[in-house]
Design an enzyme around this catalytic site. Structure first.
Site, PDB file in Angstrom:
ATOM      1  N   ARG A  16       0.849  -1.201   0.000  1.00  0.00           N
ATOM      2  CA  ARG A  16       0.000   0.000   0.000  1.00  0.00           C
ATOM      3  C   ARG A  16       0.881   1.247   0.000  1.00  0.00           C
ATOM      4  NH1 ARG A  16      -0.522   4.646   2.418  1.00  0.00           N
ATOM      5  NH2 ARG A  16      -0.357   3.649   4.472  1.00  0.00           N
ATOM      6  N   HIS A  20       3.460   4.045  -3.476  1.00  0.00           N
ATOM      7  CA  HIS A  20       3.958   5.385  -3.800  1.00  0.00           C
ATOM      8  C   HIS A  20       5.342   5.312  -4.437  1.00  0.00           C
ATOM      9  CE1 HIS A  20       0.652   7.450  -1.876  1.00  0.00           C
ATOM     10  NE2 HIS A  20       0.871   6.834  -0.732  1.00  0.00           N
ATOM     11  N   HIS A 199       2.682   4.707  13.044  1.00  0.00           N
ATOM     12  CA  HIS A 199       3.103   4.574  11.648  1.00  0.00           C
ATOM     13  C   HIS A 199       4.211   5.585  11.406  1.00  0.00           C
ATOM     14  CE1 HIS A 199       2.278   4.110   7.195  1.00  0.00           C
ATOM     15  NE2 HIS A 199       2.788   5.332   7.188  1.00  0.00           N
ATOM     16  N   HIS A 201       7.765   7.092   9.215  1.00  0.00           N
ATOM     17  CA  HIS A 201       8.542   7.183   7.975  1.00  0.00           C
ATOM     18  C   HIS A 201       9.985   7.470   8.344  1.00  0.00           C
ATOM     19  CE1 HIS A 201       5.680   6.850   4.582  1.00  0.00           C
ATOM     20  NE2 HIS A 201       4.798   7.136   5.526  1.00  0.00           N
ATOM     21  N   TYR A 290       4.311  15.930   3.724  1.00  0.00           N
ATOM     22  CA  TYR A 290       3.679  14.627   3.489  1.00  0.00           C
ATOM     23  C   TYR A 290       4.570  13.771   2.587  1.00  0.00           C
ATOM     24  CZ  TYR A 290      -0.472  11.621   2.818  1.00  0.00           C
ATOM     25  OH  TYR A 290      -1.377  10.582   2.811  1.00  0.00           O
TER      26      TYR A 290
END
Length: 339
Positions: A16, A20, A199, A201, A290
């Site tokens: 998912r 990207h 979550h 990054h 983002y």
């Protein structure tokens, strides 16, 4: 830090968030190979949709190689122990998409919204619970709210029926103290039986450290991607987190070496480019942008002849959020005009 004897539920994002990094062009064969390897390694939750969730196929977000229905109907019947989740962003995904996912056998629906806009999730969270699904409220760009304000948004999602709330570091901006404060406030302020997730990054190379901090503060679910395949500098590399957490005495029930093999032998060869902390992804983390804006900004930079880091810095100054992808090109045009 002490996380010994803690039970951690790992959730893989390759199919998912990894979309990207692959411009949403993961084939059915690649999806099948990776999902079955993750299942065999013992990963309990695997997310499968367009990078922007159910219904994400569009001009604004990019067209995937296949529809969500094709991906889900291909993967779900092959799973022996793993459950499949789907992301849904109200305004992109609809209740019809949610029902479709349920009919195909999705077990978990994660309803995502900008961290200040939990009220847009009521219809989707309520329906998900009515359908008997594991229902997650997913608060994106959580660095943009102070902990107590984040808790108020989380309580809204909880009141709609969410049985798990995620603190989502969509920009890879948070430092460990930021994570600890937010997770601690959520754990103290929500119902004892409401699970907490994190979550991360890897834009500041803190994905693993922040995820460990989240567990220490009370998070039970941790997102990551094998080999870090995901937006920006990628998600928390799941095989690394699993190895570290296991060494620290936590329990994940995921085979350390099988997950390493899936990352090295399947995910790395899939990559279009190395997933690493390069200049642009570092700017994402530094400026709080983002993460999925990265490739959009690179394309706009090439099209208009302006530095991609300048585009990203401006987007950070503007405090843009997911769903404002159309503004990336506007910023690039204005920067080109001002040169």
């Amino acid at each position: 830090m002490n996380i010994s004897n803690k039970k951690i539920i790992l959730h893989d994002m390759c199919l998912r968030d990894g979309m990207h990094a692959k411009r949403h062009q993961i084939s059915l064969a690649e999806m099948t190979q990776l999902a079955t390897a993750l299942d065999d390694a013992g990963v309990p939750l695997i997310e499968v949709t367009h990078g922007d969730g159910l219904g994400g196929n569009s001009v604004n977000y990019g067209f995937a190689a296949h529809s969500d229905e094709e991906y889900l109907s291909t993967v779900i019947p092959l799973m022996k122990q793993a459950k499949i989740s789907a992301l849904l962003l109200p305004g992109i995904g609809t209740v019809d998409h949610l029902r479709m996912a349920h009919e195909l056998g999705v077990s978990t629906i994660r309803v995502a919204a900008q961290c200040t806009e939990a009220d847009v999730t009521e219809q989707h969270i309520s329906l998900s619970r009515q359908l008997g699904l594991d229902t997650v409220g997913f608060l994106m760009m959580a660095h943009m709210l102070e902990p107590k304000a984040l808790l108020e948004q989380a309580k809204l999602m909880e009141s709609y029926g969410a049985n798990c709330i995620y603190c989502t570091d969509s920009a890879g901006y948070m430092l460990q103290d930021d994570v600890f404060e937010r997770i601690s406030v959520l754990r103290d302020g929500l119902k004892p039986d409401t699970q907490i997730g994190f979550h991360g990054h890897h834009n500041l190379a803190l994905g693993v450290a922040n995820s460990l901090t989240a567990v220490e503060a009370g998070a039970e679910r941790i997102d990551g991607s094998a080999a870090g395949l995901g937006a920006g500098a990628g998600n928390t590399p799941l095989e690394v987190f699993n190895a570290v957490a296991t060494r620290m005495g936590a329990s994940t029930d995921v085979d350390v070496f099988k997950l390493m093999a899936a990352a090295e032998e399947i995910v790395v060869p899939m990559m279009d480019q190395a997933i690493r902390v390069d200049r642009d992804s570092l700017v994402l983390g530094y400026a709080g942008v983002y993460s999925s804006f990265l490739l959009h900004a690179k394309r706009a930079a090439e099209k208009y002849g302006v530095p991609s880091e300048a585009i990203l810095l401006k987007l950070g100054q503007m405090k843009t959020v997911g769903g404002q992808e159309d503004m990336i090109e506007d910023v690039a045009i204005n920067l080109a005009k001002s040169r």
